[in-house]
Design an enzyme around this catalytic site. Structure first.
Site, PDB file in Angstrom:
ATOM      1  N   HIS A 210       0.812  -1.227   0.000  1.00 40.60           N
ATOM      2  CA  HIS A 210       0.000   0.000   0.000  1.00 40.60           C
ATOM      3  C   HIS A 210       0.844   1.276   0.000  1.00 40.60           C
ATOM      4  O   HIS A 210       0.300   2.376   0.012  1.00 40.60           O
ATOM      5  CB  HIS A 210      -0.966   0.021   1.185  1.00 40.60           C
TER       6      HIS A 210
HETATM    7  C1  UD1 Z   1      -1.775   5.563   6.383  1.00 40.63           C
HETATM    8  C2  UD1 Z   1      -0.419   5.840   7.004  1.00 40.63           C
HETATM    9  C3  UD1 Z   1       0.500   4.657   6.781  1.00 40.63           C
HETATM   10  C4  UD1 Z   1      -0.114   3.359   7.242  1.00 40.63           C
HETATM   11  C5  UD1 Z   1      -1.459   3.201   6.565  1.00 40.63           C
HETATM   12  C6  UD1 Z   1      -2.105   1.927   7.038  1.00 40.63           C
HETATM   13  C7  UD1 Z   1       0.181   8.226   6.888  1.00 40.63           C
HETATM   14  C8  UD1 Z   1       1.069   9.203   6.243  1.00 40.63           C
HETATM   15  N1  UD1 Z   1       0.235   6.983   6.393  1.00 40.63           N
HETATM   16  O1  UD1 Z   1      -1.608   5.532   4.992  1.00 40.63           O
HETATM   17  O2  UD1 Z   1       1.693   4.853   7.514  1.00 40.63           O
HETATM   18  O3  UD1 Z   1       0.731   2.278   6.941  1.00 40.63           O
HETATM   19  O4  UD1 Z   1      -2.266   4.328   6.898  1.00 40.63           O
HETATM   20  O5  UD1 Z   1      -3.355   1.724   6.587  1.00 40.63           O
HETATM   21  O6  UD1 Z   1      -0.512   8.550   7.829  1.00 40.63           O
HETATM   22  N2  UD1 Z   1      -9.277   5.540   2.691  1.00 40.63           N
HETATM   23  C9  UD1 Z   1     -10.526   4.958   2.714  1.00 40.63           C
HETATM   24  N3  UD1 Z   1     -11.039   4.618   3.930  1.00 40.63           N
HETATM   25  C10 UD1 Z   1     -10.378   4.835   5.090  1.00 40.63           C
HETATM   26  C11 UD1 Z   1      -9.113   5.450   5.041  1.00 40.63           C
HETATM   27  C12 UD1 Z   1      -8.576   5.785   3.837  1.00 40.63           C
HETATM   28  O7  UD1 Z   1     -11.157   4.747   1.695  1.00 40.63           O
HETATM   29  O8  UD1 Z   1     -10.923   4.497   6.167  1.00 40.63           O
HETATM   30  C13 UD1 Z   1      -8.706   5.887   1.373  1.00 40.63           C
HETATM   31  C14 UD1 Z   1      -8.860   7.330   1.052  1.00 40.63           C
HETATM   32  O9  UD1 Z   1      -9.214   7.481  -0.281  1.00 40.63           O
HETATM   33  C15 UD1 Z   1      -7.477   7.903   1.296  1.00 40.63           C
HETATM   34  C16 UD1 Z   1      -6.569   6.727   1.012  1.00 40.63           C
HETATM   35  O10 UD1 Z   1      -7.321   5.576   1.378  1.00 40.63           O
HETATM   36  O11 UD1 Z   1      -7.219   8.982   0.486  1.00 40.63           O
HETATM   37  C17 UD1 Z   1      -5.291   6.762   1.784  1.00 40.63           C
HETATM   38  O12 UD1 Z   1      -5.554   7.000   3.175  1.00 40.63           O
HETATM   39  P1  UD1 Z   1      -4.555   7.902   4.060  1.00 40.63           P
HETATM   40  O13 UD1 Z   1      -5.065   7.983   5.453  1.00 40.63           O
HETATM   41  O14 UD1 Z   1      -4.297   9.153   3.339  1.00 40.63           O
HETATM   42  O15 UD1 Z   1      -3.177   7.164   4.045  1.00 40.63           O
HETATM   43  P2  UD1 Z   1      -2.849   5.617   4.006  1.00 40.63           P
HETATM   44  O16 UD1 Z   1      -2.327   5.271   2.653  1.00 40.63           O
HETATM   45  O17 UD1 Z   1      -4.011   4.822   4.543  1.00 40.63           O
END
Ligand code: UD1
Length: 365
Positions: A210
């Site tokens: 991811h």
């Molecule tokens: C975050 C953490 C990462 C961790 C990962 C685990 C940061 C910088 N990174 O990355 O260290 O390993 O979480 O999961 O904080 N989204 C959903 N539903 C959710 C959450 C996110 O659909 O409940 C989607 C959204 O479109 C979002 C994308 O996933 O834009 C990424 O989520 P984000 O919280 O930005 O970072 P992660 O890649 O999850």
């Protein structure tokens, strides 16, 4: 009574705060004076990324949800800072405890410290040296403004000492993520697809990818998936897909059919899968700690790690993102077997207790 804030924002935070909350509850039951307010920033909000973990790990409902949601790095950090600052101005706590390295960790540390509320950081001091990862920036910024550092390894402590932090602010307590794993080892249970897919110990691999560097570009992601698919000797590779990775996957056609894409798994099911896997291929940091403790071969598709003990002591190897290295590692796994590995110092299930006892001492001084 003294109240501290415990900050949780994204999936890898939840298993780190669970044992701290349980240790605090236990001390309270025994007359301890420390109270807590659980603040969920809302960085992760899907049930499969958040609520399921609270339910399975016995984490109480958050006292406050900042509902920051998704966005760019800056948008997320800004929303969390503005909302947490407002909360602290209305109703300040005596200390802000942050865990790990997600955006919520850094944003809340900044908001608190600017209001002169001291910050404690759990999993402080780990460094990959890779500024291309948002987590590395989060770690460095958080540690630059942390008062009390709780570390998972001597290496992390050394990293902090090199930046001039005195020994009396660093506490080598071990790993709260591993507290949670050890506490739940007997509760791990097979996911719903276990029987349908005829999975059994050692007859499948687990794949998790991811990181933006691996999954945001279609070409990169596709190359890695094809290499894994071709290298498993026909065994299925179970891939619980993070929402970020799903977006790119939807643009790739004709993927190897032994890679089985499934929804993000809850904690107990995910770690059951890992525990019984032939091997794990991942770009996660936390997963390399869990495979180390469970003695499962682990291949990391990154150029660096902030958790070197998973390599020097544990079962992890850093392969980089060149498919050739992955092919060679899979060959080794199937032909010669994998190193056995050991358990890093103080990853013994008692880290949260050490943290709570230390916090009581610090806050009563
Ligand atoms: C975050 C953490 C990462 C961790 C990962 C685990 C940061 C910088 N990174 O990355 O260290 O390993 O979480 O999961 O904080 N989204 C959903 N539903 C959710 C959450 C996110 O659909 O409940 C989607 C959204 O479109 C979002 C994308 O996933 O834009 C990424 O989520 P984000 O919280 O930005 O970072 P992660 O890649 O999850």
């Amino acid at each position: 009574m003294t109240r501290i804030d415990i900050i949780a924002g994204a999936r890898p935070n939840f298993m780190k705060i669970a044992p701290i909350i349980h240790a605090l509850q236990q001390r309270q039951g025994a007359g301890g004076v420390l109270r807590y307010r659980l603040v969920h920033t809302g960085q992760h909000y899907d049930a499969s990324m958040s609520g399921d973990f609270f339910a399975q790990l016995g984490i109480p409902q958050p006292d406050v949800n900042l509902e920051a949601g998704s966005g760019t790095q800056a948008e997320q950090a800004a929303a969390i800072m503005v909302r947490y600052e407002r909360l602290l101005l209305d109703d300040p706590s005596a200390l802000c405890l942050v865990v790990g390295d997600v955006t919520s960790t850094m944003a809340c540390a900044i908001a608190a410290q600017k209001l002169k509320i001291p910050v404690a950081h759990v999993e402080a001091g780990i460094r990959s040296g890779d500024w291309g990862m948002p987590e590395e920036i989060n770690r460095m910024v958080t540690d630059a403004i942390t008062n009390w550092f709780f570390t998972t390894s001597e290496t992390a402590g050394d990293n902090l000492r090199r930046t001039g932090i005195c020994d009396d602010r660093i506490f080598f307590v071990g790993n709260t993520m591993i507290d949670t794993l050890l506490a739940n080892m007997e509760r791990l249970r097979p996911p719903s697809f276990w029987q349908d897919l005829a999975l059994a110990a050692g007859n499948y691999l687990v794949l998790t990818l991811h990181r933006p560097s691996n999954v945001d570009a279609t070409s990169n992601f596709e190359r890695l998936l094809r290499t894994v698919g071709a290298g498993t000797r026909g065994l299925p590779a179970m891939f619980p897909v993070h929402p970020r990775s799903r977006k790119t996957l939807e643009q790739i056609d004709g993927l190897p059919n032994n890679i089985r894409f499934v929804d993000p798994q809850p904690y107990l099911e995910f770690n059951y899968l890992v525990r019984h896997a032939k091997a794990v291929v991942t770009d996660s940091g936390g997963v390399t700690e869990e495979t180390t403790v469970m003695g499962v071969p682990c291949m990391t598709l990154r150029d660096s790690t902030e958790r070197p003990e998973t390599v020097t002591v544990g079962t992890n190897e850093i392969l980089g993102t060149d498919p050739a290295a992955l092919v060679a590692a899979l060959d080794r796994l199937f032909n010669e077997g994998w190193k056995k590995g050991g358990i890093p110092e103080r990853w013994d299930g008692k880290s949260a207790e050490r943290i709570v006892v230390t916090l009581e001492r610090i806050l009563s001084a």
